[in-house]
Design an enzyme around this catalytic site. Structure first.
Site, PDB file in Angstrom:
ATOM      1  N   HIS A  62       0.838  -1.192   0.000  1.00 43.02           N
ATOM      2  CA  HIS A  62       0.000   0.000   0.000  1.00 43.02           C
ATOM      3  C   HIS A  62       0.877   1.247   0.000  1.00 43.02           C
ATOM      4  O   HIS A  62       2.079   1.186   0.302  1.00 43.02           O
ATOM      5  CB  HIS A  62      -0.920  -0.001   1.212  1.00 43.02           C
ATOM      6  N   GLU A  64       1.346   3.803   1.906  1.00 38.72           N
ATOM      7  CA  GLU A  64       2.093   4.172   3.106  1.00 38.72           C
ATOM      8  C   GLU A  64       3.341   3.311   3.279  1.00 38.72           C
ATOM      9  O   GLU A  64       4.417   3.813   3.632  1.00 38.72           O
ATOM     10  CB  GLU A  64       1.201   4.036   4.346  1.00 38.72           C
ATOM     11  N   CYS A 156      -5.503   1.770   6.031  1.00 38.51           N
ATOM     12  CA  CYS A 156      -6.165   0.539   6.451  1.00 38.51           C
ATOM     13  C   CYS A 156      -5.574   0.090   7.794  1.00 38.51           C
ATOM     14  O   CYS A 156      -4.615   0.690   8.304  1.00 38.51           O
ATOM     15  CB  CYS A 156      -5.983  -0.552   5.402  1.00 38.51           C
TER      16      CYS A 156
END
Length: 249
Positions: A62, A64, A156
């Site tokens: 992801h 990040e 998330c």
């Protein structure tokens, strides 16, 4: 322009480039401020990331984590594992036809280098890009204590926990993640007193927490995500591809 909005627009730009290569358009920038390396009152982008789940065939890649990995390891778990620009959805480069627009976008992403001040290559900020700096302090996890991460969509649960683990000082996000959000929508891993209670992994650092701001340029972030889900996903297997006639929520 307010500083948070300025950097969120840069994160949206990163997300837009991810959309061009068929990734879910979520992007982030990591900004350093209040640190001896940066002049007083100034701030600078030291890393950035966009979703690379399809490019690496790794569901953990992801935005990040890409941004963190780029800074700390030189991107050993992300960019170095990406498929080449000419690969098809199965990873093959033999006898396949990749749309020229996708090929070009992948090539640009493959060689991307973050430039903080695009109209002045000699500006001091440009020495802080993740690929073109030699500052050892930036390779330490301690740097995140002086950093703010701007990301277009709420992290998330995986990424919210990772941000707490590395000690990120502050997180600013655009739209909520109602299905998997770890910063308020599902769990509250950004809160020091709740991070340790809501995880059973016992990961050191989760109890630290970080400052949070939500809803910055939320509408722009939502529009970008919808543009991905409203079109055919060329990375999906033929049996899973949505027809162009299908309606989406």
């Amino acid at each position: 322009m307010e500083e948070d909005e300025l950097y969120m627009r840069q994160a949206l730009d990163v997300a837009s480039r991810a959309l061009q290569v068929g990734e879910v358009p979520v992007g982030c920038v990591i900004v350093l401020r209040d640190h001896p390396l940066v002049p007083e009152g100034e701030s600078v982008v030291i890393s950035h990331g966009a979703n690379q789940v399809n490019a690496t065939r790794d569901a953990t890649r992801h935005a990040e984590l890409v941004g963190i990995d780029r800074l700390l390891t030189g991107s050993q778990s992300t960019d170095q594992l990406r498929l080449p620009p000419t690969a098809d959805t199965k990873g093959s480069t033999v006898g396949t036809v990749v749309p020229e627009s996708v090929r070009q976008a992948r090539a640009e992403q493959w060689e991307d280098r973050w430039i903080n001040v695009k109209d002045d290559v000699t500006h001091w900020k440009n020495s802080f890009g993740w690929r073109n700096n030699d500052k050892e302090e930036l390779r330490s996890i301690e740097i995140f204590k002086s950093c703010c991460l701007y990301v277009t969509c709420e992290p998330c649960i995986q990424c919210a926990a990772a941000l707490a683990t590395v000690g990120m000082k502050r997180v600013v996000y655009g739209c909520k993640n109602d299905r998997f959000g770890g910063c308020g929508s599902i769990l509250h891993l950004h809160k020091p007193e709740q991070g340790a209670e809501q995880t059973t992994t016992g990961v050191d650092g989760l109890s630290g927490g970080y400052e949070l701001r939500q809803g910055v340029l939320e509408e722009e972030a939502v529009i970008l995500l919808r543009s991905f889900y409203d079109r055919e996903n060329f990375h999906a297997p033929d049996s899973k591809r949505k027809s162009k006639d299908q309606k989406y929520d």
